[in-house]
Design a protein around this motif. Structure first.
Motif, PDB file in Angstrom:
ATOM      1  N   SER A 355       0.836  -1.210   0.000  1.00 21.75           N
ATOM      2  CA  SER A 355       0.000   0.000   0.000  1.00 21.75           C
ATOM      3  C   SER A 355       0.867   1.256   0.000  1.00 21.75           C
ATOM      4  O   SER A 355       0.507   2.271  -0.603  1.00 21.75           O
ATOM      5  N   LEU A 356       2.021   1.200   0.661  1.00 21.02           N
ATOM      6  CA  LEU A 356       2.958   2.328   0.640  1.00 21.02           C
ATOM      7  C   LEU A 356       3.506   2.527  -0.772  1.00 21.02           C
ATOM      8  O   LEU A 356       3.569   3.647  -1.280  1.00 21.02           O
ATOM      9  N   GLN A 357       3.893   1.424  -1.413  1.00 25.07           N
ATOM     10  CA  GLN A 357       4.432   1.486  -2.768  1.00 25.07           C
ATOM     11  C   GLN A 357       3.399   2.051  -3.748  1.00 25.07           C
ATOM     12  O   GLN A 357       3.707   2.841  -4.636  1.00 25.07           O
ATOM     13  N   MET A 358       2.140   1.639  -3.557  1.00 25.81           N
ATOM     14  CA  MET A 358       1.073   2.068  -4.463  1.00 25.81           C
ATOM     15  C   MET A 358       0.456   3.407  -4.066  1.00 25.81           C
ATOM     16  O   MET A 358      -0.449   3.892  -4.725  1.00 25.81           O
ATOM     17  N   LYS A 359       0.919   3.975  -2.959  1.00 23.83           N
ATOM     18  CA  LYS A 359       0.419   5.254  -2.439  1.00 23.83           C
ATOM     19  C   LYS A 359      -1.068   5.179  -2.086  1.00 23.83           C
ATOM     20  O   LYS A 359      -1.841   6.095  -2.374  1.00 23.83           O
ATOM     21  N   PHE A 360      -1.467   4.081  -1.458  1.00 26.87           N
ATOM     22  CA  PHE A 360      -2.818   3.943  -0.935  1.00 26.87           C
ATOM     23  C   PHE A 360      -2.802   4.347   0.533  1.00 26.87           C
ATOM     24  O   PHE A 360      -2.057   3.769   1.327  1.00 26.87           O
ATOM     25  N   SER A 361      -3.639   5.309   0.915  1.00 29.98           N
ATOM     26  CA  SER A 361      -3.680   5.737   2.309  1.00 29.98           C
ATOM     27  C   SER A 361      -4.376   4.704   3.193  1.00 29.98           C
ATOM     28  O   SER A 361      -4.129   4.644   4.392  1.00 29.98           O
ATOM     29  N   SER A 362      -5.273   3.938   2.601  1.00 27.64           N
ATOM     30  CA  SER A 362      -5.902   2.859   3.363  1.00 27.64           C
ATOM     31  C   SER A 362      -6.259   1.725   2.418  1.00 27.64           C
ATOM     32  O   SER A 362      -6.405   1.938   1.206  1.00 27.64           O
ATOM     33  N   MET A 363      -6.388   0.526   2.984  1.00 30.17           N
ATOM     34  CA  MET A 363      -6.756  -0.645   2.203  1.00 30.17           C
ATOM     35  C   MET A 363      -7.502  -1.619   3.110  1.00 30.17           C
ATOM     36  O   MET A 363      -7.023  -1.961   4.191  1.00 30.17           O
ATOM     37  N   ALA A 364      -8.691  -2.013   2.678  1.00 29.24           N
ATOM     38  CA  ALA A 364      -9.473  -3.017   3.407  1.00 29.24           C
ATOM     39  C   ALA A 364      -9.716  -4.193   2.472  1.00 29.24           C
ATOM     40  O   ALA A 364     -10.138  -4.009   1.330  1.00 29.24           O
ATOM     41  N   VAL A 365      -9.439  -5.397   2.965  1.00 28.13           N
ATOM     42  CA  VAL A 365      -9.662  -6.620   2.186  1.00 28.13           C
ATOM     43  C   VAL A 365     -10.756  -7.422   2.873  1.00 28.13           C
ATOM     44  O   VAL A 365     -10.618  -7.808   4.035  1.00 28.13           O
ATOM     45  N   THR A 366     -11.841  -7.640   2.152  1.00 26.67           N
ATOM     46  CA  THR A 366     -12.987  -8.377   2.689  1.00 26.67           C
ATOM     47  C   THR A 366     -13.235  -9.593   1.806  1.00 26.67           C
ATOM     48  O   THR A 366     -13.339  -9.458   0.580  1.00 26.67           O
ATOM     49  N   LEU A 367     -13.306 -10.775   2.425  1.00 26.96           N
ATOM     50  CA  LEU A 367     -13.518 -12.019   1.678  1.00 26.96           C
ATOM     51  C   LEU A 367     -14.835 -12.667   2.091  1.00 26.96           C
ATOM     52  O   LEU A 367     -15.273 -12.540   3.240  1.00 26.96           O
ATOM     53  N   TYR A 368     -15.445 -13.373   1.145  1.00 24.40           N
ATOM     54  CA  TYR A 368     -16.661 -14.116   1.452  1.00 24.40           C
ATOM     55  C   TYR A 368     -16.308 -15.383   2.228  1.00 24.40           C
ATOM     56  O   TYR A 368     -15.155 -15.820   2.250  1.00 24.40           O
ATOM     57  N   GLU A 369     -17.330 -15.953   2.855  1.00 22.54           N
ATOM     58  CA  GLU A 369     -17.111 -17.189   3.619  1.00 22.54           C
ATOM     59  C   GLU A 369     -16.569 -18.288   2.721  1.00 22.54           C
ATOM     60  O   GLU A 369     -15.666 -19.030   3.097  1.00 22.54           O
ATOM     61  N   GLU A 370     -17.108 -18.381   1.529  1.00 24.09           N
ATOM     62  CA  GLU A 370     -16.631 -19.297   0.497  1.00 24.09           C
ATOM     63  C   GLU A 370     -16.687 -18.546  -0.834  1.00 24.09           C
ATOM     64  O   GLU A 370     -17.572 -17.721  -1.048  1.00 24.09           O
ATOM     65  N   PRO A 371     -15.758 -18.820  -1.768  1.00 24.93           N
ATOM     66  CA  PRO A 371     -15.861 -18.185  -3.089  1.00 24.93           C
ATOM     67  C   PRO A 371     -17.173 -18.562  -3.773  1.00 24.93           C
ATOM     68  O   PRO A 371     -17.723 -19.644  -3.543  1.00 24.93           O
ATOM     69  N   VAL A 372     -17.679 -17.651  -4.591  1.00 26.61           N
ATOM     70  CA  VAL A 372     -18.891 -17.923  -5.365  1.00 26.61           C
ATOM     71  C   VAL A 372     -18.533 -17.824  -6.845  1.00 26.61           C
ATOM     72  O   VAL A 372     -17.640 -17.065  -7.226  1.00 26.61           O
ATOM     73  N   GLU A 373     -19.213 -18.623  -7.661  1.00 24.25           N
ATOM     74  CA  GLU A 373     -18.910 -18.665  -9.088  1.00 24.25           C
ATOM     75  C   GLU A 373     -20.050 -18.067  -9.901  1.00 24.25           C
ATOM     76  O   GLU A 373     -21.223 -18.304  -9.608  1.00 24.25           O
ATOM     77  N   PHE A 374     -19.677 -17.297 -10.938  1.00 23.58           N
ATOM     78  CA  PHE A 374     -20.663 -16.718 -11.848  1.00 23.58           C
ATOM     79  C   PHE A 374     -20.210 -16.914 -13.284  1.00 23.58           C
ATOM     80  O   PHE A 374     -19.058 -16.628 -13.606  1.00 23.58           O
ATOM     81  N   LYS A 375     -21.098 -17.396 -14.117  1.00 22.57           N
ATOM     82  CA  LYS A 375     -20.854 -17.430 -15.556  1.00 22.57           C
ATOM     83  C   LYS A 375     -21.317 -16.107 -16.162  1.00 22.57           C
ATOM     84  O   LYS A 375     -22.026 -15.328 -15.527  1.00 22.57           O
ATOM     85  N   LYS A 376     -20.938 -15.870 -17.413  1.00 23.90           N
ATOM     86  CA  LYS A 376     -21.273 -14.613 -18.067  1.00 23.90           C
ATOM     87  C   LYS A 376     -22.780 -14.382 -18.123  1.00 23.90           C
ATOM     88  O   LYS A 376     -23.254 -13.250 -18.051  1.00 23.90           O
ATOM     89  N   SER A 377     -23.543 -15.471 -18.239  1.00 24.51           N
ATOM     90  CA  SER A 377     -24.998 -15.351 -18.380  1.00 24.51           C
ATOM     91  C   SER A 377     -25.727 -15.257 -17.039  1.00 24.51           C
ATOM     92  O   SER A 377     -26.935 -15.024 -16.994  1.00 24.51           O
ATOM     93  N   ASP A 378     -24.991 -15.442 -15.928  1.00 29.37           N
ATOM     94  CA  ASP A 378     -25.632 -15.479 -14.606  1.00 29.37           C
ATOM     95  C   ASP A 378     -25.948 -14.078 -14.088  1.00 29.37           C
ATOM     96  O   ASP A 378     -25.266 -13.099 -14.427  1.00 29.37           O
ATOM     97  N   GLN A 379     -26.950 -14.025 -13.229  1.00 32.13           N
ATOM     98  CA  GLN A 379     -27.164 -12.813 -12.433  1.00 32.13           C
ATOM     99  C   GLN A 379     -26.208 -12.866 -11.247  1.00 32.13           C
ATOM    100  O   GLN A 379     -26.119 -13.891 -10.562  1.00 32.13           O
ATOM    101  N   ILE A 380     -25.500 -11.780 -11.008  1.00 36.13           N
ATOM    102  CA  ILE A 380     -24.537 -11.757  -9.895  1.00 36.13           C
ATOM    103  C   ILE A 380     -25.277 -11.455  -8.599  1.00 36.13           C
ATOM    104  O   ILE A 380     -25.982 -10.448  -8.492  1.00 36.13           O
ATOM    105  N   VAL A 381     -25.125 -12.348  -7.637  1.00 32.15           N
ATOM    106  CA  VAL A 381     -25.785 -12.204  -6.332  1.00 32.15           C
ATOM    107  C   VAL A 381     -24.707 -12.228  -5.253  1.00 32.15           C
ATOM    108  O   VAL A 381     -23.936 -13.183  -5.154  1.00 32.15           O
ATOM    109  N   ILE A 382     -24.657 -11.173  -4.454  1.00 29.47           N
ATOM    110  CA  ILE A 382     -23.639 -11.041  -3.415  1.00 29.47           C
ATOM    111  C   ILE A 382     -24.078 -11.799  -2.162  1.00 29.47           C
ATOM    112  O   ILE A 382     -25.222 -11.675  -1.721  1.00 29.47           O
ATOM    113  N   PRO A 383     -23.171 -12.593  -1.552  1.00 33.56           N
ATOM    114  CA  PRO A 383     -23.523 -13.286  -0.304  1.00 33.56           C
ATOM    115  C   PRO A 383     -23.881 -12.308   0.814  1.00 33.56           C
ATOM    116  O   PRO A 383     -23.460 -11.144   0.806  1.00 33.56           O
TER     117      PRO A 383
END
Length: 656
Positions: A355-383
């Motif tokens: 983050s220092l190298q990229m000059k980001f003043s803050s960075m938050a990383v949030t992950l889902y409980e399990e990865p979710v998969e979407f195909k191009k034709s799917d509707q994207i639904v957030i857990p």
């Protein structure tokens, strides 16, 4: 602190990028506003492999704590019909919407608009009365159903009528706002230069003007001698086309700034008009003949014929160009950092430095409980569940990596409110995805508005996070299987160790190397990894033995083994196959790394030869061959590497 979401279709497009920079320039820290910028593309985006995954950003910005939506609407209309766009935006209609460049059919919608009628009238007047043009064509984008495209076509027709010129449908080429489309359709319309009856073309944007100009030049026409060209936008590219592009400056940066000011006033409860107009002004350069072709001073003129400042050539733009080299170095640093597998813990522990190298003043990383998969034709639904895994502010890990993480509901808030950054200004939201899999999302606070470069940085970072997630999961899965056999294997390994080590050099002997290298190659194949196999041969060992004796020869062999051990990584496998022959297996190493390895070997040969008290400086020849998951036969790889080594030896002998 109020939150505004800014939807941008694609930050790599100069128009959208400039609008976003205009918006961001308004929201300085004193405004006490969080602007969350997101590239979204569109639902089921048809282009590219996985670009459709960016629509996740829009789904995330449905969060309840977002107070207002801003949209670079004109860019979406290039790819999306009005009905589809309305359907996409329906879930956001319960909040105020500020649309840039286009009105939208919602009660609480406010919009900015580039006032183009006067500018088109000025340009037609200029082409007719200054350059004598009588048959003016138009590069349209009305096939996209874009309101902007329709408004510009109407303004063009009105200007022709005002100046007593005829509008001819055969003089209209539709380029869909795309440079390549305008080029192709122009070449399709005109087979030879004699087919072109227009003495000038005005375009709905600079990209189409550039495409048609190139097509006409390919036909043998000279710009501006045979045909005048005028674009619309005054993008940076317009300054650097050949010839430089006359255009209409619709003040893209100013539109973004005005839209931001409008949004801020709405959130403060002020009454604002539904429509805010921004004026557009002609800028004349070489492509209409106002500036001499071949001139390198980047001159521009206004409607009155007076020279004016070129906004693309000044101290700020030159400084920004100079800074680009630092951005490239930053990308190289990220690539070097991510060139091998890391666990999540290892990767996240380095995020403060990143983050220092990229000059980001803050960075938050949030992950889902399990990865979710979407195909191009799917509707994207957030857990409904996501977990804040790490949070960095001012290069300090406020929340160090937590395997479990702190739970949040992204439908309500992107990160847990208690850990929301107190910083105001611009944030960038970026989904974490690789292929069809979605892992979570990043929220960063950049220190500057070079959003196109940040987009590249974040793409590299999300790839690394996705890879680290999968690698960590694989290690965890294998760890349970391995631990049951570990105790039994440990005893056998200790016994085998004595029989696998070369007595003179203390690296692996032939037997030990062949066993360990074979296992490493099979493991790499299983994990889908590539790498390199090296065959190395000391230069002149026989001469060393003949000149200084075998005792010095043994010291030379031992020193050469130490050189190779230190030159390669601790994870690489180094072995002595015979008297002066060595081999190395390096998983994850690329051909681009070979030059630096050779440099390290040369430097270590000098240093360690002196330390060992040798009467000469060691030298070694190196052959290499790449392996892939489908090509891991050790004998074959060593044979090919030996052939490369032989060629290097021949070159050395020939050079003497």
């Amino acid at each position: 602190m109020k939150r505004i979401a800014l939807f941008v279709h694609n930050l790599t497009v100069e128009y959208s990028l400039t609008v976003a920079q205009g918006v961001a320039s308004y929201f300085t820290p004193d405004k006490d506003i969080k602007l969350i910028l997101a590239q979204t593309n569109q639902p089921n985006y048809p282009h590219g492999l996985y670009e459709y995954q960016y629509w996740t950003s829009a789904e995330l910005l449905k969060a309840e704590d977002v107070d207002l939506i801003m949209l670079v609407t004109s860019a979406y209309q290039t790819y999306t019909s009005p009905d589809d766009l309305k359907r996409f935006l329906e879930p956001f209609a319960n909040k105020p919407i500020v649309s840039i460049a286009v009105d939208l059919p919602y009660l609480h919608c406010y919009y900015t608009l580039s006032e183009c009628e006067k500018a088109f009238d000025d340009v037609v007047d200029h082409l007719k009365n200054v350059h004598g043009c009588k048959n003016i064509g138009f590069l349209s984008a009305t096939d996209t159903d874009s309101k902007e495209a329709i408004a510009r076509m109407d303004a063009f027709k009105k200007a022709l009528k005002h100046h007593h010129l005829e509008f001819k449908t055969e003089n209209v080429i539709d380029g869909r706002f795309i440079r390549e489309a305008a080029y192709a359709y122009t070449k399709e319309r005109y087979k030879k230069k004699e087919d072109v009856k227009c003495d000038a073309f005005i375009a709905s944007n600079d990209l189409m003007a550039e495409g048609t100009m190139k097509a006409l030049q390919d036909l043998g026409l000279k710009i501006p001698k045979d045909v005048k060209i005028v674009g619309y936008d005054n993008t940076v590219r317009s300054t650097f086309t050949t010839p430089s592009m006359s255009t209409i400056d619709q003040n893209i940066l100013g539109q973004g700034y005005a839209a931001a000011e409008l949004a801020h006033r709405i959130l403060k409860g002020e009454k604002v008009p539904r429509e805010t107009k921004i004026s557009a002004e002609p800028v004349y350069r070489q492509s209409c003949g106002c500036v001499k072709t071949g001139s390198l001073n980047f001159q521009c003129k206004n409607q009155a014929g007076q020279s004016i400042e070129n906004p693309h050539i000044n101290s700020e733009t030159i400084e920004e160009y100079t800074e680009t080299s630092k951005d490239i170095n930053g990308i190289y640093t990220l690539i070097d950092t991510f060139h091998q597998n890391h666990t999540l813990k290892e990767l996240f522990s380095s995020l403060s430095e990143i983050s220092l190298q990229m000059k980001f003043s803050s960075m938050a990383v949030t992950l889902y409980e399990e990865p979710v998969e979407f195909k191009k034709s799917d509707q994207i639904v957030i857990p409904d569940k996501a977990f804040l895994k790490v949070y960095i502010e001012n290069q300090k890990q406020i929340i160090p990596y937590d395997e479990k993480g702190i739970e949040t509901n992204p439908h309500k808030s992107l990160i847990p409110p208690a850990y929301s950054s107190k910083l105001s200004g611009v944030f960038i939201l970026h989904p974490i995805f690789a292929g069809k899999k979605q892992y979570g999302y990043l929220l960063v606070h950049p220190s500057n508005h070079k959003f196109n470069m940040h987009h590249v940085y974040l793409k590299l970072i999300i790839n690394a996070i996705a890879n680290a997630y999968d690698y960590t999961q694989e290690l965890t899965k294998n760890e349970n299987l391995t631990s049951r056999n570990e105790r039994l294997l440990r005893n056998n390994q200790e016994l085998n160790f004595q029989n696998s080590i070369d007595e003179l050099t203390h690296v692996l002997n032939r037997r030990g190397f062949m066993e360990k290298a074979d296992k490493e190659l099979k493991k790499a194949a299983k994990n889908g990894q590539n790498g390199l196999v090296f065959f190395a041969d000391m230069d002149g060992l026989k001469k060393i033995n003949d000149t200084y004796g075998h005792k010095i020869g043994d010291i030379a062999i031992r020193t050469q083994a130490k050189v190779l051990t230190e030159a390669f990584r601790t994870t690489d496998i180094v072995g002595r196959l015979s008297g002066d022959e060595f081999a190395i297996v390096s998983t994850g190493l690329k051909k681009s790394d070979i030059a630096s390895i050779r440099t390290r070997i040369d430097l270590l040969n000098i240093t360690l030869s002196k330390e060992a008290g040798l009467p000469l400086t060691l030298s070694i020849s190196l052959g290499h061959v790449a392996f892939t998951p489908d090509n891991v036969d050790l004998d074959t790889l060593l044979s090919k590497a030996d052939q490369k080594l032989y060629k290097e030896k021949e070159l050395k002998h020939a050079a003497k």
